[in-house]
Scaffold this motif. Sequence first.
Motif, PDB file in Angstrom:
ATOM      1  N   ASN A  82       0.832  -1.201   0.000  1.00 40.63           N
ATOM      2  CA  ASN A  82       0.000   0.000   0.000  1.00 40.63           C
ATOM      3  C   ASN A  82       0.871   1.256   0.000  1.00 40.63           C
ATOM      4  O   ASN A  82       0.576   2.244   0.657  1.00 40.63           O
ATOM      5  N   GLU A 130      -1.040   4.750  -4.655  1.00 45.35           N
ATOM      6  CA  GLU A 130      -2.382   5.320  -4.501  1.00 45.35           C
ATOM      7  C   GLU A 130      -3.380   4.304  -3.977  1.00 45.35           C
ATOM      8  O   GLU A 130      -4.292   4.654  -3.235  1.00 45.35           O
ATOM      9  N   HIS A 131      -3.242   3.066  -4.411  1.00 44.45           N
ATOM     10  CA  HIS A 131      -4.175   2.014  -4.022  1.00 44.45           C
ATOM     11  C   HIS A 131      -3.382   0.797  -3.571  1.00 44.45           C
ATOM     12  O   HIS A 131      -2.326   0.506  -4.121  1.00 44.45           O
ATOM     13  N   PRO A 132      -3.925   0.072  -2.614  1.00 49.31           N
ATOM     14  CA  PRO A 132      -3.213  -1.136  -2.186  1.00 49.31           C
ATOM     15  C   PRO A 132      -3.191  -2.193  -3.284  1.00 49.31           C
ATOM     16  O   PRO A 132      -4.175  -2.384  -3.988  1.00 49.31           O
ATOM     17  N   MET A 133      -2.043  -2.827  -3.429  1.00 48.60           N
ATOM     18  CA  MET A 133      -1.901  -3.946  -4.362  1.00 48.60           C
ATOM     19  C   MET A 133      -1.881  -5.207  -3.505  1.00 48.60           C
ATOM     20  O   MET A 133      -1.049  -5.329  -2.607  1.00 48.60           O
TER      21      MET A 133
END
Length: 107
Positions: A53, A56-59
């Motif tokens: 995370n 921008e967005h959690p992977m």
Amino acid sequence: MQYLISVIDDKRNPGSLDRRPAISQFNERLIADGYWVFAGGLADTDAATVIDNRGEHPMISDGPFLESKEYLAGVWVWEAPDLDVALTLAAEASKVCDRKIEVRPFQ
């Protein structure tokens, strides 16, 4: 000082599966001698999930963070007066659990 003791197994050449009684006996001695802080075995790497995370967005991805024939099978945390004691205990732990052991001090 506390040490992280990593138990390393190998998918192609795993350690013996009949080591639980010997490990339990070793753990009882660690507790009695005041070295024990924590220990636990880990589920297979197929059960791992990695979360990153930092953007921008959690992977989120299934599986271990690293694909390797060797993997972390369990851990101990020990309280030992010095590295020599931790290494002596780790050599015994390797024999008891029939696996490689990595010793790392906490900072």
